[in-house]
Scaffold this motif. Sequence first.
Motif, PDB file in Angstrom:
ATOM      1  N   THR A  23     -29.522 -22.248  -6.934  1.00  0.00           N
ATOM      2  CA  THR A  23     -28.672 -22.804  -5.859  1.00  0.00           C
ATOM      3  C   THR A  23     -27.893 -24.048  -6.274  1.00  0.00           C
ATOM      4  OG1 THR A  23     -30.438 -24.212  -4.980  1.00  0.00           O
ATOM      5  CG2 THR A  23     -30.289 -21.959  -4.092  1.00  0.00           C
ATOM      6  N   HIS A 111     -37.851 -32.542 -13.370  1.00  0.00           N
ATOM      7  CA  HIS A 111     -36.521 -32.010 -13.659  1.00  0.00           C
ATOM      8  C   HIS A 111     -36.096 -32.233 -15.121  1.00  0.00           C
ATOM      9  CE1 HIS A 111     -32.739 -30.817 -11.235  1.00  0.00           C
ATOM     10  NE2 HIS A 111     -32.632 -30.379 -12.460  1.00  0.00           N
ATOM     11  N   TRP A 112     -36.303 -33.447 -15.625  1.00  0.00           N
ATOM     12  CA  TRP A 112     -35.943 -33.755 -17.030  1.00  0.00           C
ATOM     13  C   TRP A 112     -37.028 -34.624 -17.631  1.00  0.00           C
ATOM     14  CZ3 TRP A 112     -31.709 -31.806 -19.612  1.00  0.00           C
ATOM     15  CH2 TRP A 112     -30.708 -31.212 -18.828  1.00  0.00           C
ATOM     16  N   PRO A 189     -28.525 -18.777 -16.833  1.00  0.00           N
ATOM     17  CA  PRO A 189     -28.738 -17.492 -17.525  1.00  0.00           C
ATOM     18  C   PRO A 189     -27.420 -16.769 -17.819  1.00  0.00           C
ATOM     19  CG  PRO A 189     -29.316 -17.293 -15.188  1.00  0.00           C
ATOM     20  CD  PRO A 189     -29.111 -18.766 -15.465  1.00  0.00           C
ATOM     21  N   GLY A 193     -21.216 -19.152 -16.290  1.00  0.00           N
ATOM     22  CA  GLY A 193     -19.939 -18.432 -16.153  1.00  0.00           C
ATOM     23  C   GLY A 193     -19.247 -18.151 -17.478  1.00  0.00           C
TER      24      GLY A 193
HETATM   25  P1  NAD Z   1     -25.509 -19.468 -14.062  1.00  0.00           P
HETATM   26  O1  NAD Z   1     -25.666 -19.115 -15.498  1.00  0.00           O
HETATM   27  O2  NAD Z   1     -26.383 -18.830 -13.055  1.00  0.00           O
HETATM   28  O3  NAD Z   1     -23.978 -19.174 -13.748  1.00  0.00           O
HETATM   29  C1  NAD Z   1     -23.436 -19.381 -12.494  1.00  0.00           C
HETATM   30  C2  NAD Z   1     -21.941 -19.070 -12.584  1.00  0.00           C
HETATM   31  O4  NAD Z   1     -21.732 -17.688 -12.845  1.00  0.00           O
HETATM   32  C3  NAD Z   1     -21.241 -19.383 -11.282  1.00  0.00           C
HETATM   33  O5  NAD Z   1     -19.989 -19.950 -11.575  1.00  0.00           O
HETATM   34  C4  NAD Z   1     -21.050 -18.037 -10.623  1.00  0.00           C
HETATM   35  O6  NAD Z   1     -19.931 -17.983  -9.828  1.00  0.00           O
HETATM   36  C5  NAD Z   1     -20.927 -17.126 -11.821  1.00  0.00           C
HETATM   37  N1  NAD Z   1     -21.455 -15.760 -11.537  1.00  0.00           N
HETATM   38  C6  NAD Z   1     -22.683 -15.448 -11.088  1.00  0.00           C
HETATM   39  N2  NAD Z   1     -22.821 -14.122 -10.952  1.00  0.00           N
HETATM   40  C7  NAD Z   1     -21.636 -13.576 -11.331  1.00  0.00           C
HETATM   41  C8  NAD Z   1     -21.153 -12.258 -11.411  1.00  0.00           C
HETATM   42  N3  NAD Z   1     -21.934 -11.228 -11.086  1.00  0.00           N
HETATM   43  N4  NAD Z   1     -19.873 -12.055 -11.823  1.00  0.00           N
HETATM   44  C9  NAD Z   1     -19.073 -13.102 -12.152  1.00  0.00           C
HETATM   45  N5  NAD Z   1     -19.478 -14.392 -12.089  1.00  0.00           N
HETATM   46  C10 NAD Z   1     -20.743 -14.624 -11.687  1.00  0.00           C
HETATM   47  O7  NAD Z   1     -25.561 -21.080 -13.980  1.00  0.00           O
HETATM   48  P2  NAD Z   1     -26.381 -22.139 -13.142  1.00  0.00           P
HETATM   49  O8  NAD Z   1     -26.095 -22.039 -11.696  1.00  0.00           O
HETATM   50  O9  NAD Z   1     -26.158 -23.456 -13.786  1.00  0.00           O
HETATM   51  O10 NAD Z   1     -27.920 -21.763 -13.407  1.00  0.00           O
HETATM   52  C11 NAD Z   1     -28.677 -21.007 -12.514  1.00  0.00           C
HETATM   53  C12 NAD Z   1     -29.644 -21.857 -11.735  1.00  0.00           C
HETATM   54  O11 NAD Z   1     -30.535 -22.555 -12.596  1.00  0.00           O
HETATM   55  C13 NAD Z   1     -28.992 -22.995 -10.941  1.00  0.00           C
HETATM   56  O12 NAD Z   1     -28.312 -22.545  -9.812  1.00  0.00           O
HETATM   57  C14 NAD Z   1     -30.167 -23.882 -10.683  1.00  0.00           C
HETATM   58  O13 NAD Z   1     -30.956 -23.366  -9.629  1.00  0.00           O
HETATM   59  C15 NAD Z   1     -30.892 -23.795 -12.016  1.00  0.00           C
HETATM   60  N6  NAD Z   1     -30.525 -24.881 -12.955  1.00  0.00           N
HETATM   61  C16 NAD Z   1     -31.497 -25.724 -13.369  1.00  0.00           C
HETATM   62  C17 NAD Z   1     -31.202 -26.751 -14.239  1.00  0.00           C
HETATM   63  C18 NAD Z   1     -32.289 -27.676 -14.682  1.00  0.00           C
HETATM   64  O14 NAD Z   1     -31.993 -28.719 -15.269  1.00  0.00           O
HETATM   65  N7  NAD Z   1     -33.532 -27.352 -14.428  1.00  0.00           N
HETATM   66  C19 NAD Z   1     -29.882 -26.934 -14.710  1.00  0.00           C
HETATM   67  C20 NAD Z   1     -28.904 -26.050 -14.288  1.00  0.00           C
HETATM   68  C21 NAD Z   1     -29.235 -25.035 -13.431  1.00  0.00           C
END
Ligand code: NAD
Length: 272
Positions: A23, A111-112, A189, A193
């Motif tokens: 999220t 978190h970090w 993951p 994007g």
């Molecule tokens: P992500 O790799 O999930 O990518 C998200 C991006 O991909 C968004 O721009 C979205 O619009 C796009 N996307 C998703 N599905 C798609 C599809 N089917 N087709 C085209 N575009 C698509 O990146 P994220 O949000 O940074 O990582 C996932 C989650 O991990 C975060 O939302 C958060 O909950 C967590 N997170 C944790 C940390 C941490 O420090 N622990 C850091 C970053 C993110």
Amino acid sequence: MSNLEESIELRNGIPIPRIGFGTYLIEDEEPVIHAVSTAINAGYRLIDTASIYGNEKGVGSAVEESDIPREEIFLTSKVWNTEQGYENTLGAFKASLKRLKTDYLDLYLIHWPKPVSDETWKALEKLYKAGNVKAIGVSNFMIHHLETLLESCEITPMVDQVELHPQFPQEELRSFCKEHEIVVEAWGPLMQGKIFDKELMKELSMKYNKTIAQITLRWHYQLGHVAIPKSSIPERIKANIDIFDFEISDEDIKRIETLKGDRIGAHPDKIN
Ligand code: NAD
């Protein structure tokens, strides 16, 4: 197959779903309520938030308003850098619970890594022993951070949530975590994007007749860890969890390894 059946057992026997819903950057109230409700209806049972995301209230509303009982949702939050330390962490946890409108979390993470994480970890151990949280873990911990923590902790972290994707597959960390029974959870993951520009992924998408996101998430699944993709678009939210009816060949898994390069997010030793 529903995502519910697709889980890994943490060291203490608690199941964690293999695909969860991220999220980060989804705004509080309406946007996040809508996204999380869509995700729950699509079959996601793991919802990942953090106090720094500023959307815990909306996440809590979506979970509360859903038809799925709270105990069937795996809810994760994280203690932010400025909330670290023993008393601060206990306070931050309480505030997260209040915003999330729940009386327990399924997973609470640091978190970090920061120098004070020893005291922070003690607070997490206390919350775990008191039954306020079903599992505790860390995020963005590299092997050296884990080694330091393992020297002093009473309870070994059950999860390490790290940047992990085809460009940054974290082989060494994954093998270290396997050895210590720490489940790896992949953030970013879909390379936040950036995976969608990769020619190889376009080719594999055509070959398997699946979207690039589905190929990438299936790659995570076949590697054996948890992944938490984020999207605000209902069709994508639904499609991102629909990865259980095909298999990527070993040969293509090896080809995906050729994308290996640098991390795209912050280096855990450089975060402040
Ligand atoms: P992500 O790799 O999930 O990518 C998200 C991006 O991909 C968004 O721009 C979205 O619009 C796009 N996307 C998703 N599905 C798609 C599809 N089917 N087709 C085209 N575009 C698509 O990146 P994220 O949000 O940074 O990582 C996932 C989650 O991990 C975060 O939302 C958060 O909950 C967590 N997170 C944790 C940390 C941490 O420090 N622990 C850091 C970053 C993110």
